[in-house]
Design an enzyme around this catalytic site. Sequence first.
Site, PDB file in Angstrom:
ATOM      1  N   ASP A 134      64.022  35.892  13.233  1.00  0.00           N
ATOM      2  CA  ASP A 134      65.520  36.171  14.480  1.00  0.00           C
ATOM      3  C   ASP A 134      65.603  36.473  15.752  1.00  0.00           C
ATOM      4  O   ASP A 134      66.379  36.059  16.016  1.00  0.00           O
ATOM      5  CB  ASP A 134      66.243  38.042  13.366  1.00  0.00           C
ATOM      6  CG  ASP A 134      66.421  37.928  11.927  1.00  0.00           C
ATOM      7  OD1 ASP A 134      66.511  36.895  11.412  1.00  0.00           O
ATOM      8  OD2 ASP A 134      66.483  38.697  11.225  1.00  0.00           O
ATOM      9  N   GLU A 143      66.997  44.034  21.105  1.00  0.00           N
ATOM     10  CA  GLU A 143      67.264  43.281  19.754  1.00  0.00           C
ATOM     11  C   GLU A 143      66.790  44.892  18.937  1.00  0.00           C
ATOM     12  O   GLU A 143      66.439  45.777  18.592  1.00  0.00           O
ATOM     13  CB  GLU A 143      66.554  42.337  18.313  1.00  0.00           C
ATOM     14  CG  GLU A 143      66.658  42.448  17.686  1.00  0.00           C
ATOM     15  CD  GLU A 143      66.451  40.770  17.050  1.00  0.00           C
ATOM     16  OE1 GLU A 143      65.178  40.507  17.654  1.00  0.00           O
ATOM     17  OE2 GLU A 143      65.960  41.638  16.444  1.00  0.00           O
ATOM     18  N   ASP A 166      59.792  37.066  16.151  1.00  0.00           N
ATOM     19  CA  ASP A 166      59.965  36.508  14.370  1.00  0.00           C
ATOM     20  C   ASP A 166      61.317  35.984  14.224  1.00  0.00           C
ATOM     21  O   ASP A 166      62.206  35.856  15.755  1.00  0.00           O
ATOM     22  CB  ASP A 166      60.253  37.810  12.925  1.00  0.00           C
ATOM     23  CG  ASP A 166      61.579  39.150  13.538  1.00  0.00           C
ATOM     24  OD1 ASP A 166      62.278  38.214  14.403  1.00  0.00           O
ATOM     25  OD2 ASP A 166      61.323  39.320  12.577  1.00  0.00           O
ATOM     26  N   ASP A 186      62.286  40.446  18.994  1.00  0.00           N
ATOM     27  CA  ASP A 186      60.982  40.612  17.906  1.00  0.00           C
ATOM     28  C   ASP A 186      60.274  39.541  17.127  1.00  0.00           C
ATOM     29  O   ASP A 186      60.943  37.806  17.973  1.00  0.00           O
ATOM     30  CB  ASP A 186      60.943  40.649  16.380  1.00  0.00           C
ATOM     31  CG  ASP A 186      61.754  43.095  16.267  1.00  0.00           C
ATOM     32  OD1 ASP A 186      60.902  42.881  17.242  1.00  0.00           O
ATOM     33  OD2 ASP A 186      62.297  42.513  15.708  1.00  0.00           O
TER      34      ASP A 186
END
Length: 641
Positions: free
Chosen positions: A508, A431, A506, A504
Amino acid sequence: MEEKKEHYDASDIQVLEGLEAVRKRPGMYIGSTSSTGLHHLVWEIVDNAIDESLAGYCDDIEIIINKDNSITVKDDGRGIPTGIHKKTGISTVETVYTVLHAGGKFGGGGYKVSGGLHGVGASVVNALSSWVEVKVYQNGKVYFIRFENGGHTKEPLKVIDSCSLDRTGTTVTFKADPEIFKETTVYDYEILKTRVRELAFLNKGLRIILVDDREIEQKKETFIYEGGISEYVKYLNKNKTPIHEQIIYLSGQEDNISVEVALQYNTGYTSNIYSFTNNINTHEGGTHEDGVKRALTRIINNYGKKNKFLKDNDALLTGDDVREGITMIISCKHPDPQFEGQTKTKLGNSEVRKIADDVFSEGFERFLLENPDEARLIMEKAMTAARARVAAKKARELTRRKGDLDVINFGGKLVDCKDKDPSVCEIFLVEGDSAGGSAIKGRNSMTQAILPLRGKILNVEKARLDRALSNEEIRTIITAFGTGIGEDFDLSKLRYDKIIIMTDADVDGSHIRVLLLTLFYRFFKPIVEAGHVYAAQPPLFCIKHGKTIKYVLNEEERDNYLATLSPNTKYDMMRMKGLGEMDAEELNETTMDINTRVLRKITVEDAMAADEIFNKLMGEDVEPRRKFIEENAVYVENLDV
Ligand code: 1YM
């Protein structure tokens, strides 16, 4: 059991190996000793209860996760026979739990159709447990037996109580042996729930209750579907827009082999066909699926020609055309299934092809005749798909030419590894450019390729193949994999052994992971099935004390690590925000180095779950999406869907 003695002969029971053999090589019997293997124990016991329900004697099954992570399974069947077993000279209950049997019939009479190890599971579970207790309710008595330390009988079967004459059934409690299940002996409620729901769909009318007693507040859910696999199709389509109201259901049986099919078309472009044999998901398909698919294509073409949807010189609709937007469950029950394929999830019995074809074609043809409005909608859907297929072919030819010529453009994104032997190569889908940069610096350039992904991948749920192919990120992924796509797909051409999604920890990151999984699920399913897809597990916390830096994967590891430090140490702790925060060396050590990293293998079930989340978030229907976002507002504040 004594009354049934005459049904036994020496071949009914084959003592193959002792329970010790199971403890020596548990993987051979339950696949693995990881969390997957642990959950497998539950299904081995539940399967015996399901067999009892298939034999027509049991309506209720209850599965309880107890406080100590032991499992209790109860059924209201006839109870495992309690009499002395002719061959072993001990009670049948004890025989079932201590003698490792070859598959096949045990009790004589009706055949076993449930999955797993075909009734041999009880002794395997016993071999791999610290202790097991079995209670049988029969003839107004409660029988009891306990085993310890991997299947050693504590005391023979005895009567411990009386009960009312009409109370019958079996209750089994077992505690998985931590010596065997070194990774974990803690059950995941959601894993159990998913399979329990599936079993309830596949066995209509059977009530399965799942209870979790580990928290102060008990969790309890009941699963019962009077509509069986039709309700399963409805459930799978709940976030899609069906093109016809009624779920089409067909069933029949021949030579003791039964086939049931339920289906409904939706406005989407993908085909979701799940097939089962004896309640086992046949991920790799097989003869039942072949028979149904073949019949579907033939019947739709015949109907189309007969009713002038297709003109005399029109090309025939292909299998893919008639399956676009279909959600279908195929469930076959077979007394002696042969499982083949890489993961032993492909039905091999050749006689099933014709039976499935017959059952499906007869029922489906009648449905089309009796429901001309639905028939028209289905015909139009398939004909539109055929037109799109022709357009997609043109688009694909375009990418193929580009893929060959456009080395510079392609090379600009993919940083390939030097080794060309796919069996040792890995590709990281990373990413963002900044993490991509660190990954390029931190990788092992011999075997690790990096593909940085910019921005979000196209939502493939809404896109047909032709549009997906016009997306640059997706084209790059396809070219990098080397397998081709659609009709050209060839798994043997895969250029990497591991495809590792590195995002990640998280929202996103998980969004991008869901998008990628959906892409793989839709267009590269065999890659997922063959176990090539992994998720990297970047650390969630970084703990510094003095000169030591420790990265940990989750809250539990963090707490365990903090507990090892002296209370006087100053605890400098940081929650990692993203991969981009780590430099090349840190990224290598925590996430990429094959000696220190943790990878999670993505299963088809993961991809299926991603697909479900995806449908919620991305599907055309706004309502479930709004609801999901509302319910998860805290987590999704910066989710861009
Ligand atoms: C909670 C787990 O094991 N139920 C169960 C198992 C059996 C029977 C009924 C049963 C089967 C038969 C006849 C038969 C089993 N019996 C055997 C064996 N629940 C659970 N409920 N009577 C009762 O198959 O003919 C193995 S499993 F071999 F002893 F018959």
